[in-house]
Design a protein around this motif. Structure first.
Motif, PDB file in Angstrom:
ATOM      1  N   LYS A   6       0.698  -1.116  -0.057  1.00  0.00           N
ATOM      2  CA  LYS A   6      -0.095  -0.010  -0.110  1.00  0.00           C
ATOM      3  C   LYS A   6       0.781   1.074  -0.032  1.00  0.00           C
ATOM      4  CE  LYS A   6      -3.923  -2.086   2.175  1.00  0.00           C
ATOM      5  NZ  LYS A   6      -4.724  -2.318   3.501  1.00  0.00           N
ATOM      6  N   TRP A   7       1.873   1.086   0.744  1.00  0.00           N
ATOM      7  CA  TRP A   7       2.869   2.535   0.800  1.00  0.00           C
ATOM      8  C   TRP A   7       3.358   3.026  -0.411  1.00  0.00           C
ATOM      9  CZ3 TRP A   7       4.097   4.986   5.083  1.00  0.00           C
ATOM     10  CH2 TRP A   7       5.177   5.769   5.032  1.00  0.00           C
ATOM     11  N   LYS A   8       3.684   1.945  -1.378  1.00  0.00           N
ATOM     12  CA  LYS A   8       4.155   2.332  -2.934  1.00  0.00           C
ATOM     13  C   LYS A   8       3.096   3.168  -3.697  1.00  0.00           C
ATOM     14  CE  LYS A   8       3.293  -2.012  -4.869  1.00  0.00           C
ATOM     15  NZ  LYS A   8       4.040  -3.147  -5.631  1.00  0.00           N
ATOM     16  N   ASP A   9       1.671   3.115  -3.288  1.00  0.00           N
ATOM     17  CA  ASP A   9       0.777   3.895  -3.994  1.00  0.00           C
ATOM     18  C   ASP A   9       0.478   4.943  -3.419  1.00  0.00           C
ATOM     19  OD1 ASP A   9       0.358   1.592  -5.937  1.00  0.00           O
ATOM     20  OD2 ASP A   9      -0.983   0.500  -4.455  1.00  0.00           O
ATOM     21  N   LEU A  10       0.889   5.522  -2.012  1.00  0.00           N
ATOM     22  CA  LEU A  10       0.855   6.607  -1.403  1.00  0.00           C
ATOM     23  C   LEU A  10       1.565   7.531  -2.079  1.00  0.00           C
ATOM     24  CD1 LEU A  10       0.699   5.453   2.328  1.00  0.00           C
ATOM     25  CD2 LEU A  10      -1.244   5.702   0.677  1.00  0.00           C
ATOM     26  N   GLU A  14       0.964  11.804   1.477  1.00  0.00           N
ATOM     27  CA  GLU A  14       0.288  10.826   2.390  1.00  0.00           C
ATOM     28  C   GLU A  14       1.139  10.040   3.325  1.00  0.00           C
ATOM     29  OE1 GLU A  14      -3.655   9.448  -0.542  1.00  0.00           O
ATOM     30  OE2 GLU A  14      -1.312   9.045  -0.887  1.00  0.00           O
ATOM     31  N   ARG A  15       2.427   9.877   2.804  1.00  0.00           N
ATOM     32  CA  ARG A  15       3.405   9.087   3.748  1.00  0.00           C
ATOM     33  C   ARG A  15       3.881   9.926   4.837  1.00  0.00           C
ATOM     34  NH1 ARG A  15       7.199   6.917  -1.216  1.00  0.00           N
ATOM     35  NH2 ARG A  15       5.815   5.431  -2.357  1.00  0.00           N
ATOM     36  N   GLU A  16       3.904  11.184   4.560  1.00  0.00           N
ATOM     37  CA  GLU A  16       4.200  12.124   5.738  1.00  0.00           C
ATOM     38  C   GLU A  16       3.306  12.092   6.933  1.00  0.00           C
ATOM     39  OE1 GLU A  16       5.536  15.738   3.664  1.00  0.00           O
ATOM     40  OE2 GLU A  16       7.394  14.803   3.032  1.00  0.00           O
ATOM     41  N   LYS A  17       1.974  12.111   6.219  1.00  0.00           N
ATOM     42  CA  LYS A  17       0.765  12.282   7.345  1.00  0.00           C
ATOM     43  C   LYS A  17       0.957  10.838   8.211  1.00  0.00           C
ATOM     44  CE  LYS A  17      -2.300  15.148   5.143  1.00  0.00           C
ATOM     45  NZ  LYS A  17      -3.415  15.469   4.129  1.00  0.00           N
ATOM     46  N   GLU A  62      14.954  12.297   3.267  1.00  0.00           N
ATOM     47  CA  GLU A  62      13.864  12.137   2.273  1.00  0.00           C
ATOM     48  C   GLU A  62      13.864  11.107   1.420  1.00  0.00           C
ATOM     49  OE1 GLU A  62      13.953  15.693   0.244  1.00  0.00           O
ATOM     50  OE2 GLU A  62      12.721  16.848   1.362  1.00  0.00           O
ATOM     51  N   LEU A  63      15.311  10.582   1.362  1.00  0.00           N
ATOM     52  CA  LEU A  63      15.550   9.254   0.483  1.00  0.00           C
ATOM     53  C   LEU A  63      14.947   7.829   0.869  1.00  0.00           C
ATOM     54  CD1 LEU A  63      19.441   9.468  -0.110  1.00  0.00           C
ATOM     55  CD2 LEU A  63      17.726   9.883  -1.858  1.00  0.00           C
ATOM     56  N   PHE A  64      14.354   7.967   2.242  1.00  0.00           N
ATOM     57  CA  PHE A  64      13.848   7.016   2.890  1.00  0.00           C
ATOM     58  C   PHE A  64      12.408   6.890   2.745  1.00  0.00           C
ATOM     59  CE2 PHE A  64      18.305   7.074   4.539  1.00  0.00           C
ATOM     60  CZ  PHE A  64      18.603   5.749   4.167  1.00  0.00           C
ATOM     61  N   LEU A  65      11.680   7.783   2.228  1.00  0.00           N
ATOM     62  CA  LEU A  65      10.194   7.861   2.409  1.00  0.00           C
ATOM     63  C   LEU A  65       9.827   6.858   1.375  1.00  0.00           C
ATOM     64  CD1 LEU A  65       9.430  11.558   2.064  1.00  0.00           C
ATOM     65  CD2 LEU A  65       9.063   9.913   3.790  1.00  0.00           C
ATOM     66  N   ASP A  66      10.553   6.046   0.596  1.00  0.00           N
ATOM     67  CA  ASP A  66      10.124   4.951  -0.204  1.00  0.00           C
ATOM     68  C   ASP A  66      10.067   3.751   0.553  1.00  0.00           C
ATOM     69  OD1 ASP A  66       9.570   6.681  -2.101  1.00  0.00           O
ATOM     70  OD2 ASP A  66      11.486   6.185  -3.301  1.00  0.00           O
ATOM     71  N   ASN A  67      10.720   3.626   1.761  1.00  0.00           N
ATOM     72  CA  ASN A  67      10.953   2.248   2.417  1.00  0.00           C
ATOM     73  C   ASN A  67      10.428   2.519   3.884  1.00  0.00           C
ATOM     74  OD1 ASN A  67      11.953   0.202   3.582  1.00  0.00           O
ATOM     75  ND2 ASN A  67      13.900   0.346   2.623  1.00  0.00           N
ATOM     76  N   PRO A  68       9.129   1.970   3.995  1.00  0.00           N
ATOM     77  CA  PRO A  68       8.561   2.037   5.302  1.00  0.00           C
ATOM     78  C   PRO A  68       9.191   1.273   6.323  1.00  0.00           C
ATOM     79  CG  PRO A  68       7.232   0.696   3.658  1.00  0.00           C
ATOM     80  CD  PRO A  68       8.392   1.020   2.796  1.00  0.00           C
TER      81      PRO A  68
END
Length: 109
Positions: A6-10, A14-17, A62-68
């Motif tokens: 689900k994370w990759k679709d955000l 949305e990830r930051e929230k 910010e580089l890690f925003l793709d990796n939950p």
């Protein structure tokens, strides 16, 4: 909350929230009165994140925003360090810089 599929679709927002909500949940669960806010910065992949006492912020590369999974590990580590000073009264400025850590390990004593 941090399901990889689900994370990759955000969106980034949305990830930051979700990260903000996670940090708030951690703070509530640990009984922290002044819960840090989350800020983001740009750095290389060896610099993950840090807590900055001067403005009570948890900072995430910010580089890690793709990796939950990495986000959860970074936040857990930062909170673990911060809780060692349960009042957050000491100047605590932690950088998780792997390259520096590796240099220290590989340097002969």
């Amino acid at each position: 909350m941090f399901n990889e599929d689900k994370w990759k679709d955000l969106s980034v927002e949305e990830r930051e929230k979700l990260i903000d909500k996670f940090v708030e949940c951690i703070g509530d669960e640990l009984g922290i009165e002044n819960i840090p806010f989350v800020a983001y910065y740009e750095a290389n992949e060896y610099d993950c994140g840090f807590y900055d006492f001067s403005d009570n912020s948890v900072n995430i590369n910010e580089l890690f925003l793709d990796n939950p999974k990495e986000i959860v590990e970074i936040l857990t580590h930062i909170y673990n360090i911060c809780l060692k000073d349960s009042t957050f009264s000491a100047v605590l400025f932690l950088r998780l810089n792997v390259s520096t850590m590796l240099q220290n390990v590989s340097t002969p004593s």
